[in-house]
Write a protein that holds these residues in place. Structure first.
Motif, mmCIF file in Angstrom:
data_model
loop_
_atom_site.group_PDB
_atom_site.id
_atom_site.type_symbol
_atom_site.label_atom_id
_atom_site.label_comp_id
_atom_site.label_asym_id
_atom_site.label_seq_id
_atom_site.Cartn_x
_atom_site.Cartn_y
_atom_site.Cartn_z
ATOM 1 N N VAL A 179 0.840 -1.206 0.000
ATOM 2 C CA VAL A 179 0.000 0.000 0.000
ATOM 3 C C VAL A 179 0.873 1.254 0.000
ATOM 4 N N GLY A 180 0.653 2.103 -0.999
ATOM 5 C CA GLY A 180 1.422 3.343 -1.111
ATOM 6 C C GLY A 180 2.769 3.188 -1.778
ATOM 7 N N PRO A 183 4.450 -0.564 -8.041
ATOM 8 C CA PRO A 183 5.600 -1.100 -8.771
ATOM 9 C C PRO A 183 6.413 -0.033 -9.511
ATOM 10 N N ASP A 184 5.746 0.987 -10.064
ATOM 11 C CA ASP A 184 6.495 1.970 -10.872
ATOM 12 C C ASP A 184 7.547 2.733 -10.077
ATOM 13 N N LYS A 185 7.448 2.681 -8.751
ATOM 14 C CA LYS A 185 8.455 3.314 -7.886
ATOM 15 C C LYS A 185 9.839 2.678 -8.109
ATOM 16 N N PHE A 186 9.850 1.418 -8.592
ATOM 17 C CA PHE A 186 11.115 0.675 -8.716
ATOM 18 C C PHE A 186 11.425 0.292 -10.166
ATOM 19 N N GLN A 187 10.840 1.028 -11.104
ATOM 20 C CA GLN A 187 10.994 0.661 -12.513
ATOM 21 C C GLN A 187 12.447 0.733 -12.976
ATOM 22 N N GLN A 211 -4.190 -3.740 -10.565
ATOM 23 C CA GLN A 211 -3.328 -2.891 -11.397
ATOM 24 C C GLN A 211 -1.862 -3.072 -11.025
ATOM 25 N N TYR A 212 -1.588 -3.349 -9.748
ATOM 26 C CA TYR A 212 -0.200 -3.574 -9.325
ATOM 27 C C TYR A 212 0.367 -4.829 -10.001
#
Length: 340
Positions: A179-180, A183-187, A211-212
């Motif tokens: 939560v929060g 995945p795009d945080k670690f692309q 979506q995650y």
């Protein structure tokens, strides 16, 4: 009570465990032993009091206790003892191959050298392979509640060790609070890991939305989804998972303990299996969630009325979904067919 013959069948199934956090195998007895060894004061008076604290309302309430438990891991011997204890339990459950996640950031943030973490886990893995033929791979995992910059720093610190552990360190994972922390945080860091040739996995669709799961596939380019049970909320995603045969490493007792489902009879692993998804059975953090991989098979076998053929299919899925080379997968699958 489970039928003894069904239990015997479950243990006899050649199987892989693909979703296992080694820090989550620390039983209260070993936590107290390591605390005494390292002169660490715990906030619990006894093993029993600590075990009674394992009443979680969600993922975060578990993580708070999980990180506190990991604080007793200081020396190479500590990491060795923890890993060996797990491997012996896995072998007793009929596991022939494990893919172990470990979280260096949990330890380096406390001043433990990443070399110590690798050395202790690897020594146990290699010994068990030599002595018992139980093979293991390591999946170094990034903590998603920390920054991508921290993940990059961890990767760079670990890369000089790659040659030393190339026989067992094959992959990269992403775990901790969903939560929060999409995945795009670690692309960028996952793109780098793919360039380096690592196999990739990520937690998605446990507490996070479907979506995650899509983002883990499309942005992180993972080979497997860890958990993924909420994928069922998106019929198009389910069709894609079936079409592309993307494995889900499902952890039934974990889902129950963390209130992802309210009752094991409500778990969707049987529905997903019967639709043709490549679902596998795993224990996640077994010391905290009430059981190792055999316990997870027994729980779903009884609660969801799975047939022996379906239990065998779950075991076969675990072999197919592993990162073992093709020839070894085929050997183990042939052993499974011979047993059946």
């Amino acid at each position: 009570m489970i039928d003894p013959k069904l239990n015997e069948f479950i243990v006899a199934l050649p199987k892989a465990e693909l979703h296992l956090h080694i820090e989550g195998t620390l039983e209260p007895e070993l936590i107290f032993e390591l605390a005494r060894r390292n002169n660490i004061k715990l906030n619990y008076a006894s093993e029993g009091e600590l075990r009674r604290a394992y009443a979680f309302k969600d993922l975060q309430s578990f993580l708070d206790l999980y990180y506190a438990g990991a604080s007793v891991l200081i020396t190479e011997r500590d990491f060795y003892d923890m890993t060996m204890a797990y491997l012996k339990r896995a072998q007793a459950d009929g596991v022939c191959h494990t893919e172990i996640m470990f979280d260096p950031q949990t330890h380096t943030e406390r001043g433990v050298a990443i070399e110590t973490v690798f050395a202790g886990i690897a020594r146990a893995v290699r010994e068990m392979q030599q002595q018992a033929g139980l093979t293991s791979y390591l999946l170094m995992s990034f903590l998603r509640h920390l920054s991508e910059e921290s993940a990059f720093e961890t990767l760079e610190a670990a890369l000089p060790l790659r040659e030393q552990y190339k026989d067992i360190w094959v992959g990269i994972g992403l775990d901790s609070a969903e939560v929060g922390n999409p995945p795009d945080k670690f692309q960028r860091v996952f793109t780098r890991c793919k360039e380096l040739g690592f196999r990739l996995v990520a937690h998605a669709g446990e507490e996070g939305p479907p979506q995650y799961v899509r983002d883990a596939l499309d942005l992180l380019h993972v080979d497997r989804i860890d958990h993924g049970v909420r994928s069922e909320e998106d019929p198009d995603l389910v069709k894609r998972l079936i079409r592309e045969q993307i494995p889900l490493t499902v952890c039934p007792l974990s889902n129950l303990k963390l209130c992802v489902v309210d009752d094991m009879q409500d778990h969707n692993i049987a529905r997903l299996l019967r639709q043709g998804l490549v679902v596998t059975v795993n224990s996640d953090d077994p010391a905290y969630f009430g059981g190792y991989v055999g316990d997870n098979y027994r729980a779903i076998a009884t609660s969801l009325k799975l047939s022996k053929a379906e239990l065998a299919k779950l075991a076969d899925n675990s072999l197919v979904a592993s990162f073992l080379p093709g020839y070894r997968k085929n050997q183990l699958r042939q052993q499974l067919q011979a047993m059946l």
